[in-house]
Design a protein around this motif. Structure first.
Motif, short mmCIF file in Angstrom:
data_model
loop_
_atom_site.label_atom_id
_atom_site.label_comp_id
_atom_site.label_asym_id
_atom_site.label_seq_id
_atom_site.Cartn_x
_atom_site.Cartn_y
_atom_site.Cartn_z
N VAL A 12 55.65 40.43 19.61
CA VAL A 12 55.22 39.32 20.46
C VAL A 12 53.69 39.20 20.39
CG1 VAL A 12 57.22 39.52 21.99
CG2 VAL A 12 55.12 40.80 22.51
N ASN A 13 53.16 38.22 21.11
CA ASN A 13 51.75 37.89 20.94
C ASN A 13 50.80 38.42 21.99
OD1 ASN A 13 52.14 36.37 18.52
ND2 ASN A 13 53.02 34.72 19.75
N SER A 14 51.30 39.18 22.96
CA SER A 14 50.40 39.70 24.01
C SER A 14 51.04 40.89 24.72
CB SER A 14 50.11 38.60 25.03
OG SER A 14 51.29 38.31 25.78
N LYS A 15 50.20 41.66 25.38
CA LYS A 15 50.70 42.77 26.20
C LYS A 15 51.60 42.24 27.32
CE LYS A 15 46.84 46.01 25.61
NZ LYS A 15 45.97 46.98 26.32
N ALA A 16 51.21 41.11 27.90
CA ALA A 16 51.99 40.55 29.01
C ALA A 16 53.41 40.22 28.55
CB ALA A 16 51.30 39.30 29.57
N GLU A 17 53.54 39.72 27.33
CA GLU A 17 54.88 39.41 26.80
C GLU A 17 55.70 40.68 26.61
OE1 GLU A 17 56.07 36.34 23.66
OE2 GLU A 17 53.89 36.33 23.52
N GLY A 49 46.31 51.10 18.20
CA GLY A 49 45.62 49.95 18.77
C GLY A 49 46.51 48.85 19.28
N GLY A 50 47.81 49.07 19.29
CA GLY A 50 48.74 48.07 19.82
C GLY A 50 49.26 48.45 21.18
N TYR A 51 50.37 47.83 21.55
CA TYR A 51 50.97 48.05 22.87
C TYR A 51 52.48 47.90 22.67
CZ TYR A 51 51.61 47.30 27.97
OH TYR A 51 51.98 47.39 29.29
N SER A 52 53.24 48.91 23.07
CA SER A 52 54.68 48.81 22.82
C SER A 52 55.50 49.67 23.76
CB SER A 52 55.00 49.20 21.37
OG SER A 52 55.18 50.60 21.25
N GLU A 85 62.24 48.16 19.80
CA GLU A 85 60.84 48.33 20.15
C GLU A 85 60.26 46.94 20.39
OE1 GLU A 85 58.14 49.78 17.13
OE2 GLU A 85 56.65 50.36 18.63
N VAL A 86 59.66 46.76 21.55
CA VAL A 86 58.97 45.51 21.85
C VAL A 86 57.49 45.80 21.67
CG1 VAL A 86 58.63 43.69 23.55
CG2 VAL A 86 60.77 45.01 23.55
N VAL A 87 56.83 45.02 20.83
CA VAL A 87 55.50 45.44 20.40
C VAL A 87 54.53 44.28 20.22
CG1 VAL A 87 56.37 45.48 18.02
CG2 VAL A 87 54.29 46.75 18.58
N TRP A 88 53.32 44.52 20.66
CA TRP A 88 52.20 43.62 20.37
C TRP A 88 51.29 44.35 19.39
CZ3 TRP A 88 46.94 44.48 22.11
CH2 TRP A 88 46.05 43.47 21.74
N ASN A 89 51.08 43.73 18.23
CA ASN A 89 50.21 44.32 17.21
C ASN A 89 49.05 43.35 16.99
OD1 ASN A 89 48.93 45.12 14.83
ND2 ASN A 89 50.83 45.81 13.87
N PRO A 90 47.85 43.69 17.45
CA PRO A 90 46.72 42.75 17.37
C PRO A 90 46.33 42.42 15.93
CG PRO A 90 45.96 44.94 18.03
CD PRO A 90 47.46 44.99 18.04
N GLN A 91 46.82 43.22 14.97
CA GLN A 91 46.47 42.94 13.57
C GLN A 91 47.43 41.96 12.91
OE1 GLN A 91 46.37 46.91 11.99
NE2 GLN A 91 44.36 47.35 12.87
N TRP A 92 48.51 41.62 13.61
CA TRP A 92 49.46 40.66 13.04
C TRP A 92 49.04 39.24 13.42
CZ3 TRP A 92 55.34 41.78 12.61
CH2 TRP A 92 55.53 43.01 11.94
N ASP A 93 49.40 38.32 12.56
CA ASP A 93 49.17 36.92 12.88
C ASP A 93 50.01 36.53 14.09
OD1 ASP A 93 47.55 36.72 10.66
OD2 ASP A 93 49.16 35.99 9.36
N THR A 94 49.60 35.46 14.75
CA THR A 94 50.39 34.94 15.86
C THR A 94 51.79 34.60 15.37
OG1 THR A 94 48.44 34.05 16.93
CG2 THR A 94 50.55 33.06 17.54
N ILE A 95 52.77 34.98 16.17
CA ILE A 95 54.17 34.74 15.81
C ILE A 95 54.65 33.48 16.52
CG2 ILE A 95 56.50 35.69 16.01
CD1 ILE A 95 54.93 38.49 16.01
N GLU A 96 55.21 32.57 15.75
CA GLU A 96 55.68 31.30 16.34
C GLU A 96 56.89 31.55 17.21
OE1 GLU A 96 53.91 28.63 16.08
OE2 GLU A 96 52.53 29.61 14.71
#
Lengths: 140, 140
Positions: A84-89, A114-117, A129-140
């Motif tokens: 997903v695109n944010s920690k909140a998500e 450096g992510g959040y999961s 695993e639900v994960v926000w990876n700041p190095q990934w492009d935004t996911i539509e």
């Protein structure tokens, strides 16, 4: 072989219980259980992104169709990643999974890379695993 | 939760052996093993269709990161479906998998629902189904 997976089939022990979890709890789109007219055929499909489906199928039917021995469930065979695109998500989905009856094995936290999961298990012990990876492009 | 899976991570016992199978045997694109500088971090990613990766990771590292107990391998937890556009393609990929060292548990055959499929196991016992389904649209 082209680099492609079109269906991820999860082995389950109770098709109805798993259907309720994924359809009503996580909100995945499905037409429900189909194929009940065939021996070993009862299955439910969920539409994921275009070109990929999730399926739930009884473990004993997988054993029968693939001609392997039915074995005791094991949690460390695989995980499904949901980026997903944010920690909140991440937090929102972990809460949704909890409300749906998932087992939270690993509450969401900052990761060493450096992510959040966080991780949860479905009714059959399968890990997500639900994960926000700041190095990934935004996911539509 | 949006209906989406971004990473399928397979638990393996020997990362190098699994890498050789998927990279050299099945021809999946990868940059090889990365993350070895982190404890529990060594992993290899394979690019599948856009928006989906396959990963291989040691089972013990999955157990550690997801905070679950490492369990004995089990073949009936899941299958990965690889749909193709013809019976001949099914045969070709089953042969490729065999040459790569896969265990063919279920040689390709006509199915009760009008398709054609076979199953093989990777070096860690994970099941793949190679399938032609005449009711599906052509897969690019």
């Amino acid at each position: 072989m082209k680099p492609r997976v079109t269906v991820i089939t999860l082995g389950v022990d109770n098709l109805e219980k798993s259907l309720v979890f994924y359809r009503d709890g996580l909100g995945l789109p499905t037409n429900g259980i189909v194929g009940e007219e065939f021996e070993n055929g009862a299955v439910a499909f969920f539409e994921l992104q275009p070109g990929l489906k999730l399926a739930i199928w009884n473990r004993k039917d997988i054993a029968h169709e693939a001609k392997v021995t039915l074995s005791a469930p094991s949690t460390t065979e695989f995980t499904l990643g949901h980026n997903v695109n944010s920690k909140a998500e991440v937090d929102d989905i972990m809460e949704q999974a909890k409300q749906a009856g998932a087992t939270i094995t690993d509450p969401a936290h900052d990761t060493f890379w450096g992510g959040y999961s966080g991780h949860f298990q479905d009714p059959d012990g399968h890990l997500w695993e639900v994960v926000w990876n700041p190095q990934w492009d935004t996911i539509e």
